[in-house]
Design an enzyme around this catalytic site. Sequence first.
Site, PDB file in Angstrom:
ATOM      1  N   SER A 280       0.843  -1.199   0.000  1.00  0.00           N
ATOM      2  CA  SER A 280       0.000   0.000   0.000  1.00  0.00           C
ATOM      3  C   SER A 280       0.872   1.241   0.000  1.00  0.00           C
ATOM      4  O   SER A 280       1.992   1.225   0.540  1.00  0.00           O
ATOM      5  CB  SER A 280      -0.857  -0.025   1.261  1.00  0.00           C
ATOM      6  OG  SER A 280      -1.422   1.241   1.501  1.00  0.00           O
TER       7      SER A 280
ATOM      8  N   TYR B 141      -1.846  -1.324  10.893  1.00  0.00           N
ATOM      9  CA  TYR B 141      -2.082  -1.835   9.543  1.00  0.00           C
ATOM     10  C   TYR B 141      -0.891  -1.508   8.639  1.00  0.00           C
ATOM     11  O   TYR B 141      -0.343  -2.374   7.958  1.00  0.00           O
ATOM     12  CB  TYR B 141      -3.369  -1.233   8.957  1.00  0.00           C
ATOM     13  CG  TYR B 141      -3.470  -1.420   7.456  1.00  0.00           C
ATOM     14  CD1 TYR B 141      -3.734  -2.674   6.912  1.00  0.00           C
ATOM     15  CD2 TYR B 141      -3.269  -0.348   6.577  1.00  0.00           C
ATOM     16  CE1 TYR B 141      -3.794  -2.852   5.527  1.00  0.00           C
ATOM     17  CE2 TYR B 141      -3.332  -0.522   5.201  1.00  0.00           C
ATOM     18  CZ  TYR B 141      -3.599  -1.774   4.680  1.00  0.00           C
ATOM     19  OH  TYR B 141      -3.642  -1.949   3.319  1.00  0.00           O
TER      20      TYR B 141
ATOM     21  N   LYS C 189       2.298  -3.846   6.495  1.00  0.00           N
ATOM     22  CA  LYS C 189       2.769  -3.778   5.100  1.00  0.00           C
ATOM     23  C   LYS C 189       4.284  -3.541   5.064  1.00  0.00           C
ATOM     24  O   LYS C 189       5.001  -4.165   4.282  1.00  0.00           O
ATOM     25  CB  LYS C 189       2.047  -2.676   4.331  1.00  0.00           C
ATOM     26  CG  LYS C 189       0.549  -2.910   4.156  1.00  0.00           C
ATOM     27  CD  LYS C 189       0.221  -4.167   3.372  1.00  0.00           C
ATOM     28  CE  LYS C 189      -1.254  -4.352   3.129  1.00  0.00           C
ATOM     29  NZ  LYS C 189      -1.606  -5.700   2.659  1.00  0.00           N
TER      30      LYS C 189
HETATM   31  P1  NAD Z   1     -10.844  -7.075   1.110  1.00  0.00           P
HETATM   32  O1  NAD Z   1     -11.054  -7.090   2.576  1.00  0.00           O
HETATM   33  O2  NAD Z   1     -12.014  -6.844   0.229  1.00  0.00           O
HETATM   34  O3  NAD Z   1     -10.116  -8.423   0.645  1.00  0.00           O
HETATM   35  C1  NAD Z   1      -9.262  -9.143   1.494  1.00  0.00           C
HETATM   36  C2  NAD Z   1      -9.749 -10.573   1.483  1.00  0.00           C
HETATM   37  O4  NAD Z   1      -8.887 -11.377   2.322  1.00  0.00           O
HETATM   38  C3  NAD Z   1     -11.163 -10.716   2.038  1.00  0.00           C
HETATM   39  O5  NAD Z   1     -11.940 -11.452   1.114  1.00  0.00           O
HETATM   40  C4  NAD Z   1     -10.971 -11.485   3.344  1.00  0.00           C
HETATM   41  O6  NAD Z   1     -12.074 -12.311   3.627  1.00  0.00           O
HETATM   42  C5  NAD Z   1      -9.700 -12.251   3.070  1.00  0.00           C
HETATM   43  N1  NAD Z   1      -8.906 -12.611   4.258  1.00  0.00           N
HETATM   44  C6  NAD Z   1      -8.487 -11.810   5.276  1.00  0.00           C
HETATM   45  N2  NAD Z   1      -7.781 -12.521   6.156  1.00  0.00           N
HETATM   46  C7  NAD Z   1      -7.725 -13.800   5.697  1.00  0.00           C
HETATM   47  C8  NAD Z   1      -7.138 -14.992   6.169  1.00  0.00           C
HETATM   48  N3  NAD Z   1      -6.454 -15.036   7.315  1.00  0.00           N
HETATM   49  N4  NAD Z   1      -7.266 -16.121   5.445  1.00  0.00           N
HETATM   50  C9  NAD Z   1      -7.990 -16.105   4.285  1.00  0.00           C
HETATM   51  N5  NAD Z   1      -8.561 -15.011   3.794  1.00  0.00           N
HETATM   52  C10 NAD Z   1      -8.443 -13.869   4.489  1.00  0.00           C
HETATM   53  O7  NAD Z   1      -9.711  -5.993   0.817  1.00  0.00           O
HETATM   54  P2  NAD Z   1      -9.185  -5.425  -0.565  1.00  0.00           P
HETATM   55  O8  NAD Z   1      -9.531  -4.001  -0.598  1.00  0.00           O
HETATM   56  O9  NAD Z   1      -9.556  -6.303  -1.662  1.00  0.00           O
HETATM   57  O10 NAD Z   1      -7.619  -5.517  -0.287  1.00  0.00           O
HETATM   58  C11 NAD Z   1      -6.823  -6.591  -0.736  1.00  0.00           C
HETATM   59  C12 NAD Z   1      -5.392  -6.363  -0.297  1.00  0.00           C
HETATM   60  O11 NAD Z   1      -4.933  -5.114  -0.813  1.00  0.00           O
HETATM   61  C13 NAD Z   1      -5.204  -6.283   1.211  1.00  0.00           C
HETATM   62  O12 NAD Z   1      -3.988  -6.910   1.550  1.00  0.00           O
HETATM   63  C14 NAD Z   1      -5.125  -4.801   1.479  1.00  0.00           C
HETATM   64  O13 NAD Z   1      -4.387  -4.508   2.635  1.00  0.00           O
HETATM   65  C15 NAD Z   1      -4.414  -4.320   0.234  1.00  0.00           C
HETATM   66  N6  NAD Z   1      -4.686  -2.906  -0.053  1.00  0.00           N
HETATM   67  C16 NAD Z   1      -5.969  -2.482  -0.180  1.00  0.00           C
HETATM   68  C17 NAD Z   1      -6.229  -1.132  -0.426  1.00  0.00           C
HETATM   69  C18 NAD Z   1      -7.639  -0.635  -0.570  1.00  0.00           C
HETATM   70  O14 NAD Z   1      -7.856   0.564  -0.479  1.00  0.00           O
HETATM   71  N7  NAD Z   1      -8.635  -1.466  -0.800  1.00  0.00           N
HETATM   72  C19 NAD Z   1      -5.169  -0.231  -0.538  1.00  0.00           C
HETATM   73  C20 NAD Z   1      -3.868  -0.694  -0.415  1.00  0.00           C
HETATM   74  C21 NAD Z   1      -3.638  -2.048  -0.165  1.00  0.00           C
HETATM   75  C1  UD1 Z   2      -6.971   5.229   3.744  1.00  0.00           C
HETATM   76  C2  UD1 Z   2      -6.040   4.712   4.783  1.00  0.00           C
HETATM   77  C3  UD1 Z   2      -4.817   4.129   4.106  1.00  0.00           C
HETATM   78  C4  UD1 Z   2      -5.224   3.060   3.112  1.00  0.00           C
HETATM   79  C5  UD1 Z   2      -6.180   3.704   2.114  1.00  0.00           C
HETATM   80  C6  UD1 Z   2      -6.649   2.757   1.055  1.00  0.00           C
HETATM   81  C7  UD1 Z   2      -6.459   6.114   6.738  1.00  0.00           C
HETATM   82  C8  UD1 Z   2      -5.932   7.177   7.626  1.00  0.00           C
HETATM   83  N1  UD1 Z   2      -5.695   5.789   5.689  1.00  0.00           N
HETATM   84  O1  UD1 Z   2      -6.279   6.197   2.991  1.00  0.00           O
HETATM   85  O2  UD1 Z   2      -3.924   3.586   5.035  1.00  0.00           O
HETATM   86  O3  UD1 Z   2      -4.098   2.533   2.442  1.00  0.00           O
HETATM   87  O4  UD1 Z   2      -7.310   4.202   2.827  1.00  0.00           O
HETATM   88  O5  UD1 Z   2      -7.830   2.145   1.394  1.00  0.00           O
HETATM   89  O6  UD1 Z   2      -7.522   5.562   6.971  1.00  0.00           O
HETATM   90  N2  UD1 Z   2     -12.297  11.709   3.396  1.00  0.00           N
HETATM   91  C9  UD1 Z   2     -13.278  12.592   3.759  1.00  0.00           C
HETATM   92  N3  UD1 Z   2     -14.446  12.091   4.294  1.00  0.00           N
HETATM   93  C10 UD1 Z   2     -14.668  10.754   4.469  1.00  0.00           C
HETATM   94  C11 UD1 Z   2     -13.646   9.847   4.077  1.00  0.00           C
HETATM   95  C12 UD1 Z   2     -12.472  10.358   3.555  1.00  0.00           C
HETATM   96  O7  UD1 Z   2     -13.120  13.790   3.630  1.00  0.00           O
HETATM   97  O8  UD1 Z   2     -15.743  10.365   4.975  1.00  0.00           O
HETATM   98  C13 UD1 Z   2     -11.054  12.237   2.790  1.00  0.00           C
HETATM   99  C14 UD1 Z   2      -9.786  11.893   3.548  1.00  0.00           C
HETATM  100  O9  UD1 Z   2      -9.500  12.866   4.502  1.00  0.00           O
HETATM  101  C15 UD1 Z   2      -8.756  11.837   2.406  1.00  0.00           C
HETATM  102  C16 UD1 Z   2      -9.565  11.346   1.209  1.00  0.00           C
HETATM  103  O10 UD1 Z   2     -10.931  11.625   1.527  1.00  0.00           O
HETATM  104  O11 UD1 Z   2      -8.289  13.140   2.122  1.00  0.00           O
HETATM  105  C17 UD1 Z   2      -9.413   9.868   0.948  1.00  0.00           C
HETATM  106  O12 UD1 Z   2      -9.695   9.140   2.144  1.00  0.00           O
HETATM  107  P1  UD1 Z   2      -9.774   7.552   2.166  1.00  0.00           P
HETATM  108  O13 UD1 Z   2     -10.637   7.079   1.078  1.00  0.00           O
HETATM  109  O14 UD1 Z   2     -10.117   7.146   3.560  1.00  0.00           O
HETATM  110  O15 UD1 Z   2      -8.290   7.090   1.809  1.00  0.00           O
HETATM  111  P2  UD1 Z   2      -6.899   7.511   2.502  1.00  0.00           P
HETATM  112  O16 UD1 Z   2      -7.090   8.366   3.667  1.00  0.00           O
HETATM  113  O17 UD1 Z   2      -6.013   8.007   1.418  1.00  0.00           O
END
Ligand code: NAD
Ligand code: UD1
Length: 339
Positions: A125, A149, A153
């Site tokens: 991330s 969290y 990573k």
């Molecule tokens: P998500 O929660 O939708 O998907 C994660 C999946 O992993 C879920 O289906 C959950 O049931 C499964 N899971 C969790 N723990 C498990 C375990 N111990 N064994 C088996 N399955 C398990 O999340 P996502 O948004 O699809 O994210 C996927 C990956 O990307 C994660 O590692 C997350 O940290 C990373 N990531 C997500 C974002 C984002 O904004 N969505 C941003 C940066 C990184």
């Molecule tokens: C958040 C996580 C980050 C994660 C990322 C991806 C936090 C502090 N950071 O990032 O670790 O990798 O999600 O899922 O949670 N905002 C509003 N109102 C809201 C929600 C968000 O104004 O109700 C603003 C936030 O202040 C930010 C932007 O929208 O400026 C994006 O927010 P968000 O979608 O939560 O993502 P990040 O904060 O970038």
Amino acid sequence: MQTILVTGGAGYIGSHTCVELLEKNYEVIVIDNLINSSKESLNRVKKITGKSITFYEKDILDKDALDKIFNDHKIDAVIHFAGLKAVGESTQIPLTYYHNNLTGTLILLQAMQQASVFNLVFSSSATVYGEVNQAPYTEDMPLSATNPYGLTKVMIEQFLQDTYESHNYWNISILRYFNPVGAHKSGLIGEDPNGIPNNLMPYVSQVAVGKLKQLKVFGGDYPTIDGTGVRDYIHVTDLALGHIKALEKIASQTQTSIEAYNLGTGNGSSVLEVVNAFKEASSKDIPYDIVDRRPGDLAIAYANAGKAKAQLGWEANQTLKDMCQDTWNWQTNNPNGYR
Ligand code: NAD
Ligand code: UD1
């Protein structure tokens, strides 16, 4: 054709990646304990692609289950999405986050090593850039974390570096996602957060559909174009395609490597720009109120996406408008997500 084990494949990014894998004729095996997802997402993946997935409803902490999967299938590479991902929750239950994300990854790596499967794509991330670096972020910047969290990573990236250095038959791609949003064009799969969303796009979308009253904009006094926070939003399908490019690179290179890549567009959008784009896409009003900053938030975060373009031949193509339209299409077709 190659067989890919996808951990966390029923989740938001995992399900979109499964679609792209199947469309490129990869065989797909998913392990997911469904702690933050539903099996229905995989039914929808089948509906979109007309192809099936082998699904194991198992935990990656279950070494025996992993060993059996590696024994029963000839797996070429693993894409590792499984993990818990809510920043706020990780400060409430850090031990659960460390156990699930860190121990889970260690057990997966052990099972892979035992089965001689050394090709790995890992979901990292942009949060690993911490608070000290200035955007645009480049992959060589120092990493740090401000919450459990994020620390999982940073630590997993270190585990992977150490593992590669110990045995360079490992071939590892670390993908640092910026802000994944949007949904598959079909409107059949998308992000399905539990309860009230923490992230901006799902929140805005639920305001537009009338499930939530108004958006709270966290901070209107940042040094940005309109005072609201700036992020690099990336369409989840573009993101999914980045995983295919990473697999292709791993499969084609003659020498193994470990490399980190930013998956972002390279452009930042402010909260109000997102609100306006969503208004246009949905033709709905999005009432908002500017409130205090959210603790831990950065003013500006966006990628330098040059390395992924140069080395993976990948770049994001979809615009903020596409991201909003596809989120809205998913939201209106599935007002209660997969339920
Ligand atoms: P998500 O929660 O939708 O998907 C994660 C999946 O992993 C879920 O289906 C959950 O049931 C499964 N899971 C969790 N723990 C498990 C375990 N111990 N064994 C088996 N399955 C398990 O999340 P996502 O948004 O699809 O994210 C996927 C990956 O990307 C994660 O590692 C997350 O940290 C990373 N990531 C997500 C974002 C984002 O904004 N969505 C941003 C940066 C990184
Ligand atoms: C958040 C996580 C980050 C994660 C990322 C991806 C936090 C502090 N950071 O990032 O670790 O990798 O999600 O899922 O949670 N905002 C509003 N109102 C809201 C929600 C968000 O104004 O109700 C603003 C936030 O202040 C930010 C932007 O929208 O400026 C994006 O927010 P968000 O979608 O939560 O993502 P990040 O904060 O970038």
